[in-house]
Design a protein around this motif. Structure first.
Motif, short mmCIF file in Angstrom:
data_model
loop_
_atom_site.label_atom_id
_atom_site.label_comp_id
_atom_site.label_asym_id
_atom_site.label_seq_id
_atom_site.Cartn_x
_atom_site.Cartn_y
_atom_site.Cartn_z
N ALA A 83 0.81 -1.22 0.00
CA ALA A 83 0.00 0.00 0.00
C ALA A 83 0.84 1.27 0.00
CB ALA A 83 -0.93 -0.01 1.20
N SER A 84 2.14 1.14 -0.25
CA SER A 84 3.02 2.31 -0.13
C SER A 84 2.96 3.21 -1.36
CB SER A 84 4.45 1.82 0.07
OG SER A 84 5.35 2.89 -0.12
N PRO A 85 2.92 4.55 -1.14
CA PRO A 85 2.98 5.48 -2.27
C PRO A 85 4.29 5.36 -3.04
CG PRO A 85 2.59 6.65 -0.19
CD PRO A 85 2.82 5.22 0.16
N ALA A 86 5.32 4.77 -2.41
CA ALA A 86 6.61 4.62 -3.10
C ALA A 86 6.48 3.75 -4.36
CB ALA A 86 7.65 4.04 -2.16
N LEU A 88 4.47 4.24 -6.71
CA LEU A 88 4.35 5.20 -7.81
C LEU A 88 5.71 5.77 -8.20
CD1 LEU A 88 1.12 7.16 -6.81
CD2 LEU A 88 1.46 5.91 -8.95
N ASP A 89 6.56 6.02 -7.19
CA ASP A 89 7.89 6.54 -7.47
C ASP A 89 8.70 5.50 -8.25
OD1 ASP A 89 7.31 8.87 -6.01
OD2 ASP A 89 7.75 7.84 -4.14
N LEU A 91 7.50 3.17 -10.17
CA LEU A 91 6.96 3.11 -11.52
C LEU A 91 7.61 4.17 -12.40
CD1 LEU A 91 5.05 2.32 -13.81
CD2 LEU A 91 3.26 3.67 -12.69
N ARG A 92 7.61 5.40 -11.91
CA ARG A 92 8.11 6.48 -12.75
C ARG A 92 9.61 6.34 -13.02
NH1 ARG A 92 7.57 12.90 -12.52
NH2 ARG A 92 8.40 12.61 -10.45
N LEU A 95 10.55 3.64 -15.61
CA LEU A 95 10.34 3.96 -17.03
C LEU A 95 11.64 4.47 -17.67
CD1 LEU A 95 6.82 5.67 -16.89
CD2 LEU A 95 7.36 3.39 -17.77
N VAL A 137 -2.01 -1.46 -4.49
CA VAL A 137 -1.16 -0.42 -5.06
C VAL A 137 0.07 -1.06 -5.70
CG1 VAL A 137 0.44 1.39 -4.29
CG2 VAL A 137 -1.98 1.45 -3.59
N ARG A 140 -0.87 -2.95 -8.94
CA ARG A 140 -1.23 -2.03 -10.01
C ARG A 140 -0.01 -1.37 -10.62
NH1 ARG A 140 -5.19 -0.29 -6.14
NH2 ARG A 140 -7.19 -1.25 -6.62
N CYS A 141 0.92 -0.94 -9.75
CA CYS A 141 2.10 -0.25 -10.29
C CYS A 141 3.02 -1.23 -11.01
CB CYS A 141 2.83 0.49 -9.16
SG CYS A 141 1.89 1.92 -8.59
N LEU A 143 1.94 -3.87 -12.65
CA LEU A 143 1.27 -4.12 -13.94
C LEU A 143 1.45 -2.94 -14.89
CD1 LEU A 143 -0.45 -5.76 -15.88
CD2 LEU A 143 -2.49 -4.91 -14.69
N ALA A 144 1.41 -1.73 -14.34
CA ALA A 144 1.62 -0.56 -15.19
C ALA A 144 3.00 -0.63 -15.85
CB ALA A 144 1.47 0.73 -14.38
N ALA A 148 4.29 -1.08 -19.84
CA ALA A 148 5.31 -0.26 -20.49
C ALA A 148 6.39 -1.16 -21.11
CB ALA A 148 5.93 0.70 -19.48
#
Lengths: 301, 301
Positions: A83-86, A88-89, A91-92, A95, A137, A140-141, A143-144, A148
């Protein structure tokens, strides 16, 4: 030309196993992570770096110039990573690997995903037939990033995405199942377990390292399950380790309720791609892997 | 407090419709795009900017400080966008919107996705029941961003992802179906069409703008189909416009083979969320939308 691989997250449970297996295949191995020193052979070059810092990944890639990248680094804190917001970091930042490969199209990229990208209700999960429907979370990240990587492959780059099931073995971090079993046995404490009749696709960490190395050293693109294809009950695994550590009687099965995905009867991977396209086959029996795991815990005390 | 929205891609077919609908709802509208001048009312503030340039999005967000962002900008060149590497660039840049919302958690983010994220074999596509299985670079990168938006919502931010079906109407860009019909009619040229019995979920561009504005002005999170829910055959739409422009006899149905996804008998959206949660209902009949579309083409010559 010498194959030069960068393993991100190279000091972690999975990254270390991948680095060692790549070294055994003859790769020149660079490994990176946040730790100052990693417990790795001297001929693996260690890079201490926080890849979430602006520009760090691009700098590292530019410095090393790898022909292959195995990207294991991610948010993995037990109990928190889902569940960590990290996520998203990561993921970015991740890329950026594809940007590197777009500039150097001969690069081979392997990313590490998870069975939690799938709709777990599927039971035996297939790269081609099972829909993806991540519930966390983390899933999902991952899989995102898998999408890519697939995109990069569709654009002609050489990328693959390995979906890891349930790894176990020496070096596993606290906060996970087998370390809890081992610590209970070694300290003589009771351990509350679920009913433990659920079947899971456990994969021994050295096998997983070998799978990743073969995937990196080949040309398969797209998603590939990294697992054993031989699901066993939690009870089989827990009891197997506990018996070896003299603590079988300490396991209190059925005391802890199985919630969420823990309650699913079966989570296993289809191994057709892993076997037929990556060319992996198991070399150790379950007993052998449990012997090795128990020996590691005994040596640790 | 005044609601201040930034519409990225604000001069495009969809972005312009969204900007106008948001203005009509009382938003203070900022719109951004690569064009020097956009054909927008004077009270919509235009920002000429290439968001793919390093730091451009963060700079724009910092300058405007929007309470709402409707993110329409993406690679959309007809005939090219489905396989363009620029989809990866848009994915990475777009993640910056979530970083902005993490710093200002009161922000409302709406992203624009596509029905091509779904497994199109599903027929009537549902946000909750239909698996996603994109087949193009475009669909994969849109789905990757959708997953990042879902992640942001799971972390407590206010995000929604609108999946657009088949928009049509005044302002549609060349290279798409109805502009080809209109140009053939106005120039008296034959047009080769597919059999045109396939049913698609066409959505009139002003309706779509209104749907996006309502989605932005609400609190619904997750994926929402943006469509009409009333699929019609391609023939109905083509013939409807061609008759109004005096060129019904120029349409040569069945001459061009329908390949790939064009050959699917039905692609439609489930409108339950759009109707019940976003609160949208159609206000125009198909005849009225075709009248307006034909009038726009006639005025253009």
């Amino acid at each position: 030309m010498m194959k030069k691989v960068l393993v991100t997250g190279g000091a972690g449970f999975i990254g270390r196993a991948a680095a060692l297996a790549l070294r055994a295949r003859g790769f020149h191995v660079h490994a990176a992570g946040r730790r100052a020193v990693a417990d790795l052979p001297a001929d693996i070059r260690w890079h201490q770096v926080d890849l979430l810092e602006e520009g760090a990944l691009a700098g590292l890639l530019g410095h090393i110039g790898p022909s292959h990248v195995v990207h294991v680094a991610w948010e993995v804190t037990p109990g928190k990573y889902r569940a960590s917001p990290a996520n998203l970091d990561w993921l970015r930042v991740s890329l950026g690997l594809i940007d590197y490969a777009r500039m150097r199209p001969e690069t081979r990229l392997v990313g590490i995903g998870t069975c939690f990208e799938y709709d777990l209700a599927g039971g035996t999960l297939s790269e081609t037939a099972t829909p993806c429907r991540p519930q966390t979370v983390y899933g999902r990240c991952k899989l995102a990033l898998a999408l890519a990587f697939e995109t990069a492959a569709a654009l002609g780059l050489s990328t693959a995405w390995g979906r890891v099931f349930y790894p176990y073995g020496p070096g596993e971090a606290d906060g996970r199942l087998l370390p809890a079993v081992a610590r209970a046995c070694l300290s003589g404490q009771l351990l509350d377990c679920t009913v433990a009749t659920q079947r899971r696709d456990f994969v021994y960490i050295e096998d997983l390292g070998e799978q990743i190395a073969r995937l990196a050293d080949g040309a398969v693109t797209g998603n590939v399950n990294l697992c054993s294809g031989a699901p066993i009950t939690l009870h089989t695994l827990i009891d197997g380790l506990a018996r070896r550590l003299g603590g079988a009687g300490l396991m209190r099965y059925g005391v802890r309720p199985a919630a969420g995905e823990d309650s699913l009867p079966l989570i296993a991977g289809d191994t057709a791609r892993l076997r037929d396209e990556v060319g992996w086959a198991p070399s150790l029996t379950l007993d052998e892997t449990l012997d090795r795991t128990a020996a590691w815990w005994r040596a640790r005390g």
